[in-house]
Design a protein around this motif. Structure first.
Motif, short mmCIF file in Angstrom:
data_model
loop_
_atom_site.label_atom_id
_atom_site.label_comp_id
_atom_site.label_asym_id
_atom_site.label_seq_id
_atom_site.Cartn_x
_atom_site.Cartn_y
_atom_site.Cartn_z
N UNK A 154 0.80 -1.44 0.09
CA UNK A 154 0.06 0.06 0.05
C UNK A 154 0.64 1.22 0.02
N UNK A 155 0.26 2.38 -0.71
CA UNK A 155 0.85 3.64 -0.67
C UNK A 155 0.44 4.54 0.47
N UNK A 162 -3.40 5.77 -0.50
CA UNK A 162 -3.91 6.00 -1.64
C UNK A 162 -3.27 5.19 -2.71
N UNK A 163 -3.72 3.79 -2.77
CA UNK A 163 -3.53 2.93 -3.87
C UNK A 163 -2.25 2.05 -3.48
N UNK A 164 -1.84 1.27 -4.29
CA UNK A 164 -0.83 0.26 -3.76
C UNK A 164 0.37 0.03 -5.32
N UNK A 183 -0.97 2.28 -8.72
CA UNK A 183 -2.44 2.20 -9.10
C UNK A 183 -3.32 2.61 -7.99
N UNK A 184 -3.91 3.79 -8.53
CA UNK A 184 -4.79 4.63 -7.45
C UNK A 184 -6.25 4.34 -7.79
N UNK A 191 -6.60 5.76 -13.01
CA UNK A 191 -5.47 6.39 -13.02
C UNK A 191 -4.29 5.60 -12.59
N UNK A 192 -3.21 5.68 -13.15
CA UNK A 192 -1.86 5.27 -12.74
C UNK A 192 -0.62 6.30 -12.72
N UNK A 193 0.10 6.37 -11.70
CA UNK A 193 0.92 7.49 -11.54
C UNK A 193 2.22 6.87 -11.07
N UNK A 194 3.24 7.87 -11.30
CA UNK A 194 4.82 7.28 -11.05
C UNK A 194 5.03 7.88 -9.73
#
Length: 267
Positions: A154-155, A162-164, A183-184, A191-194
């Protein structure tokens, strides 16, 4: 740059035949650099899994999905065995590198010790079969983690989850992990973020979380990452500018200049 999951589709070839497929990776959780590929030999060896260091990797043919290794099958067969269910000790790593007559990646000021690239270690040979490593107190264990284990962590933002972690984006030249693919979509549909590993403040192995010093709103509005589009310098610049962070290519160029200046003074 390539994702770790895409690299797992590669078949590895020694100088005299196929070895097997990439199963997962061991990365150094201090520098976020991939130190070993864990390769499934598909039964041609009595042991199913072997370690392959990026030090011995050659070119990648993405069209045929082949990754070439500058070792023979016999060399790989004679390399020290690993137990993927136990932590890899620094002594085991030293034995592994000694068996190939290559230098160690730790102890230097660069990502790969004596150099910025893994191939730099292959040119700094030690006598094959020597045992030059002596474990110091507190140094017996290395800092290797499995990408398979961290996938799904998990993030944790400064104000909540918020996501993993979905994947890892790897620099093919240095084998450094440049970004975590986050992956959020459970929180922010579609939405995917880096997020760069150096923005992480803490990794909790017991809680399976990565804490980043960023609020959820900042991550929510970050430039979207599209897996179908190769990562270019333009996108990276936009990402670092958005977060107000100095790009890694600027930091590393500056550090290399300092090291070169220092070496010149010693000469």
């Amino acid at each position: 740059m390539k994702s770790a999951s895409r690299m797992q589709a590669l078949t590895l070839h020694a100088t005299d035949g196929e070895i097997g497929r990439v199963e997962e990776f061991y990365f150094d959780d201090e520098t976020w650099t991939i130190r070993y590929l864990i390769v499934n030999t598909s039964g041609w060896l009595s042991r199913n899994l072997v370690l392959i260091s990026p030090v011995f990797l050659g070119r990648t043919d993405w069209e045929t999905k082949q990754l070439h290794v500058a070792l023979t099958r016999k060399q790989i067969e004679n390399s020290p065995a690993i137990d993927t269910h136990r932590p890899v000790s620094r002594q085991h790593e030293a034995d592994y590198m000694n068996s190939f007559g290559a230098a160690y990646y730790w102890g230097g000021s660069y990502m790969w010790g004596v150099g910025a690239y893994p191939a730099d270690l292959a040119g700094v040979a030690v006598p094959v079969g020597s045992s030059t490593f002596v474990a110091e107190p507190g140094s017996a264990d290395s800092h290797l983690r499995s990408t398979a284990a961290v996938t799904g962590y998990g993030i944790q933002a400064t104000d909540g989850a918020i996501g993993h972690v979905k994947d890892f984006i790897v620099d093919e030249d240095t084998w450094g992990i440049r970004y975590l693919e986050v992956d959020t979509r459970n929180w922010l549909p579609g939405k995917l973020v880096l997020i760069a590993p150096e923005w992480a403040e803490e990794i909790s192995w017991s809680d399976a979380t990565v804490s980043v010093g960023l609020p959820r709103e900042a991550i929510k509005n970050a430039p979207e990452y599209l897996e179908s589009i190769p990562i270019g310098r333009g996108y990276e610049s936009q990402l670092h500018e958005y977060y107000g962070r100095l790009p890694y290519w600027v930091r590393e160029t500056g550090r290399a200049h300092v090291e070169e200046t220092r070496a010149a003074r010693l000469r």
